[in-house]
Design a protein around this motif. Sequence first.
Motif, PDB file in Angstrom:
ATOM      1  N   VAL B  50      27.779  54.041  46.188  1.00  0.00           N
ATOM      2  CA  VAL B  50      28.767  53.773  47.320  1.00  0.00           C
ATOM      3  C   VAL B  50      28.182  53.545  48.291  1.00  0.00           C
ATOM      4  O   VAL B  50      28.569  52.569  49.030  1.00  0.00           O
ATOM      5  CB  VAL B  50      29.539  55.227  47.229  1.00  0.00           C
ATOM      6  N   ALA B  51      26.732  54.125  48.756  1.00  0.00           N
ATOM      7  CA  ALA B  51      26.178  53.609  50.001  1.00  0.00           C
ATOM      8  C   ALA B  51      25.599  52.174  49.902  1.00  0.00           C
ATOM      9  O   ALA B  51      25.718  51.433  50.782  1.00  0.00           O
ATOM     10  CB  ALA B  51      24.832  54.497  50.232  1.00  0.00           C
ATOM     11  N   LEU B  52      25.022  51.985  48.663  1.00  0.00           N
ATOM     12  CA  LEU B  52      24.759  50.528  48.182  1.00  0.00           C
ATOM     13  C   LEU B  52      25.848  49.581  48.454  1.00  0.00           C
ATOM     14  O   LEU B  52      25.654  48.627  49.141  1.00  0.00           O
ATOM     15  CB  LEU B  52      23.950  50.232  47.051  1.00  0.00           C
ATOM     16  N   GLU B  53      27.063  49.955  47.742  1.00  0.00           N
ATOM     17  CA  GLU B  53      27.960  48.921  48.074  1.00  0.00           C
ATOM     18  C   GLU B  53      28.539  48.789  49.424  1.00  0.00           C
ATOM     19  O   GLU B  53      28.913  47.652  49.867  1.00  0.00           O
ATOM     20  CB  GLU B  53      29.170  49.601  47.148  1.00  0.00           C
ATOM     21  N   TYR B  54      28.496  50.038  50.317  1.00  0.00           N
ATOM     22  CA  TYR B  54      28.788  49.803  51.731  1.00  0.00           C
ATOM     23  C   TYR B  54      28.027  48.929  52.348  1.00  0.00           C
ATOM     24  O   TYR B  54      28.394  48.210  53.096  1.00  0.00           O
ATOM     25  CB  TYR B  54      28.640  51.273  52.159  1.00  0.00           C
ATOM     26  N   PHE B  55      26.777  48.998  52.274  1.00  0.00           N
ATOM     27  CA  PHE B  55      25.638  48.038  52.935  1.00  0.00           C
ATOM     28  C   PHE B  55      25.861  46.637  52.402  1.00  0.00           C
ATOM     29  O   PHE B  55      25.984  45.766  53.435  1.00  0.00           O
ATOM     30  CB  PHE B  55      24.113  48.520  53.038  1.00  0.00           C
ATOM     31  N   THR B 136      36.708  48.179  46.614  1.00  0.00           N
ATOM     32  CA  THR B 136      38.339  47.755  46.766  1.00  0.00           C
ATOM     33  C   THR B 136      38.940  48.387  47.897  1.00  0.00           C
ATOM     34  O   THR B 136      39.395  47.784  48.910  1.00  0.00           O
ATOM     35  CB  THR B 136      38.868  48.261  45.471  1.00  0.00           C
ATOM     36  N   VAL B 137      38.388  49.846  48.154  1.00  0.00           N
ATOM     37  CA  VAL B 137      38.741  50.527  49.227  1.00  0.00           C
ATOM     38  C   VAL B 137      38.354  49.807  50.777  1.00  0.00           C
ATOM     39  O   VAL B 137      38.936  49.567  51.779  1.00  0.00           O
ATOM     40  CB  VAL B 137      38.435  51.841  49.022  1.00  0.00           C
ATOM     41  N   VAL B 141      40.922  48.399  53.316  1.00  0.00           N
ATOM     42  CA  VAL B 141      40.758  48.696  54.787  1.00  0.00           C
ATOM     43  C   VAL B 141      40.372  47.910  55.890  1.00  0.00           C
ATOM     44  O   VAL B 141      40.941  47.739  56.922  1.00  0.00           O
ATOM     45  CB  VAL B 141      39.574  50.098  54.853  1.00  0.00           C
ATOM     46  N   SER B 142      39.123  47.169  55.459  1.00  0.00           N
ATOM     47  CA  SER B 142      38.830  46.043  56.620  1.00  0.00           C
ATOM     48  C   SER B 142      39.752  44.833  56.920  1.00  0.00           C
ATOM     49  O   SER B 142      39.889  44.320  57.799  1.00  0.00           O
ATOM     50  CB  SER B 142      37.513  45.443  56.130  1.00  0.00           C
ATOM     51  N   LEU B 147      49.960  48.712  50.306  1.00  0.00           N
ATOM     52  CA  LEU B 147      49.849  49.461  49.010  1.00  0.00           C
ATOM     53  C   LEU B 147      49.862  48.629  47.764  1.00  0.00           C
ATOM     54  O   LEU B 147      49.242  49.156  46.662  1.00  0.00           O
ATOM     55  CB  LEU B 147      51.038  50.484  49.163  1.00  0.00           C
ATOM     56  N   LEU B 148      50.397  47.512  47.728  1.00  0.00           N
ATOM     57  CA  LEU B 148      50.453  46.806  46.680  1.00  0.00           C
ATOM     58  C   LEU B 148      49.119  46.193  46.232  1.00  0.00           C
ATOM     59  O   LEU B 148      48.698  46.187  44.623  1.00  0.00           O
ATOM     60  CB  LEU B 148      51.427  45.595  46.928  1.00  0.00           C
ATOM     61  N   TYR B 149      48.168  45.999  47.145  1.00  0.00           N
ATOM     62  CA  TYR B 149      46.832  45.517  46.872  1.00  0.00           C
ATOM     63  C   TYR B 149      46.255  46.611  46.336  1.00  0.00           C
ATOM     64  O   TYR B 149      45.489  46.470  45.216  1.00  0.00           O
ATOM     65  CB  TYR B 149      46.146  45.317  48.111  1.00  0.00           C
ATOM     66  N   TYR B 150      46.333  47.727  46.671  1.00  0.00           N
ATOM     67  CA  TYR B 150      45.616  48.837  45.565  1.00  0.00           C
ATOM     68  C   TYR B 150      46.233  49.123  44.574  1.00  0.00           C
ATOM     69  O   TYR B 150      45.427  49.344  43.668  1.00  0.00           O
ATOM     70  CB  TYR B 150      45.881  50.330  46.887  1.00  0.00           C
ATOM     71  N   LEU B 151      47.571  49.167  44.446  1.00  0.00           N
ATOM     72  CA  LEU B 151      48.111  49.240  43.009  1.00  0.00           C
ATOM     73  C   LEU B 151      47.692  47.992  42.102  1.00  0.00           C
ATOM     74  O   LEU B 151      47.158  48.480  40.887  1.00  0.00           O
ATOM     75  CB  LEU B 151      49.602  49.062  43.189  1.00  0.00           C
TER      76      LEU B 151
END
Lengths: 245, 557
Positions: B50-55, B136-137, B141-142, B147-151
């Motif tokens: 997750v950290a790697l993806e965040y960076f 994806t999250v 968020v950015s 909601l449709l996007y997450y679905l």
Amino acid sequence: MIRFENVTKTYAGGATRAVDDLTMEIDGGKVFGFLGPNGAGKTTTLKLMTGILNPDQGQIWLENVDLLKNPIDAKRMFGFVPDSFEMFERLTGKEYLTFLADLYHVGEKERKEHMDKYLARYELEGAINQPIRSFSHGMKQKLQIIGSLIHQPRIWILDEPMVGLDPASMHALKQEMRDYCESGKTVFFSTHVLDVAERLCDEVGIIHKGKLIARGAPETLMKDDMVSTLEDLFLNLTGKEKEKA
Amino acid sequence: MIPYLKVLIRQRLAAWNPVSFQSAKKSKNRSIVSFALIMLSMVMLYAMLVALEYFMFGAFQQIGEPETMLALAGILCTLMTVITSFFYVLSELFFSKDVTFVSALPLSSREILTAKLLRIWLGEAGIALLICLPVTVLYGVSQAMGLLYYLKALLLIPFIPMVPIAVITLLSFVLIRASALWKRREALTVVMSMLFLVVYLWGEMQFTMSSQKDDISAAVLQLVLKQKPLLDMMAGLYPPIRWFSDALTQSGHMATANWLGFAALAVAALTAVVLLVGGTYQHLAIKQNETLTRLNATARRSVDRHGMRTPFMALYRREIREIFLVPTYTMNCLASAVIFPIIAVITMMSAGKAGSELAMLPDLLKLVPGVLITAIATGVFALTSNLNLAVATSISREGVRHEFFRTLPVKPQTQLAAKLMMGLTLNLLSGIPMAIVLMFVLPAIRAELVIGFLCSLLFSTATSTASLMIDVAHPKFGWKNETEAIKQNGMATIAMFGSMAFLVVCGAAFYGLHALGLHYALTLLAVCAAALGLDVLLLRRLTGKAAETYILQEVQI
């Protein structure tokens, strides 16, 4: 000669007594059949006398060698055929036998003689250079039998040896057991096949819930209990024990 | 087919039940604690991802292309499925124990293949969700997505592994078809695995060596910028990944069309494979199973050799042969013999490139005292030796066969000595290729490398002996397959990290003694003498108390 003296083995922190104060002596030159219902303690006894398990108390002598005090010398005395084949499946049969012969210091001439003799007797010559895992259950059993005899031990211990053998091999094994004890050596085997035990054994021992409940020549035991077959004797004795329980 | 699929899924889920970690020796509480620890380590690993993806997401945002990160996550998932599921698909389809059992069931060949592939897909879909969800999250968020996007994402991500699974399935059919008639099937598996490893390693090094900055965000940004053409090329090679990112990032009919296109392609790929090879699956799987039986029918020429060996040599040979005959063991014990020389070669190839900082290495080495180079070489060779798990699992690998070893009229000291000697032999096999490669690419320091290699044996003897003693005290006999014995052996991992820690301590001692004013040569001599002393102590312990413990260990499963 095999001697057990007050041998006890417990499991689950002492809650289950798999072998309970077992004392018996089996002379050389005899075929001894070790009988008992499932879970009676037969395999545990065999594992104790082969050094696979440590007794909680008691002593075991094999040809007058104390197994606990002098395990290496004691282990040279026997050949063992376990009840399941969990061996080196990627070795070939020949490699397995050579490996055993090396461990038991069997000379080049003797190992060749023994291998040739037993491979022919159990009809394994054709498959001996193949990996063991390509063997059928019966072939693996035959290979274990040959392996246990490669050093011609004084004591031959077999756990359910008839399982998986074809009639010809079973016949050869029974003959081998008789020949073996006639040369003054001891054969100790566990079995559920009571007909075989009745015909083959000089002596039988019946174990139930870890205790030896009967021991002697099959004819004598049957006569004493006034039954005509070893099967009836077995059912009577283990039935009585159940009732007592 | 559905009942069979249910059983397959249930079996897989059962493996995650904490109670399945329970053995006769372990209490229920201890099993749950073990399970919790394993879960914790997995969560930590996931946190790293997750950290790697965040960076990386931050880097893509900086260059104004956050949606590319979604495509990259899709590519990553596709590649991960290819890498992780290659051997998995092969073993599930052709080497699983239920092949003969299932053949007797009233199921068609296609139904069996479909059930197996669906089970594999469900597992891979879970992994895909784990990999893609953080990105994806972050994107959602950015960009303040609804909601449709997450679905849409939740429903689309599981389709990603379908195409790679279909391709891998086809490949596995070709491989089995070619090797089913070949006696040396396992050697083929090892060779292919090693090749796969080499290619993977080469690719990864090419990818990661492009950045050398210390600041992580800058390094990620530099990496992204440098590898951008590579990502574009991948997306070009696999256009559906564009449909995947467009389905999530766009809206309206185009997004729906992309979504449907991606999902339909994935389903069509897997269906096509089932239709294409499903009919022959059962026949091929059974044929594969029969390979061994067929060997019996064509007995090889008997080699009439009855040469004698000592028990020690017989046991030693068996130990060595086992490593070479079991592919799982070969891969885990000899991979370092392949990996490190490759790393050395790739590093030196990079050093040869103009402008590379490593190009200065030969000149730099001339400025370093020879004894220091020897000390570094000692550490490097000792480290490569520590990464093979042969000796650290030599007792565990006996499994229930430990009962056989207990019946042998061979002293436990001899049995342990044979295992240790096997471990040391493999240490040499791991170290020698590395030493040869380094001597070839750095001819100016050949003497230092040779002395360093010899010194490293003192350290690897200590770590190997200690690892063996740990396995003697805590063997894992209750394994069901060879992977469990070696790869999923917690104590072996502890022994490996312990050995690394020991080398770090030795390095610190070397540095500390020199800082106190001792000459490098004397410092190296002192540390090596200490290692020799430790070797003697550990070997005495191994042949004393450890040997007693070994022969009294009971198999309790």
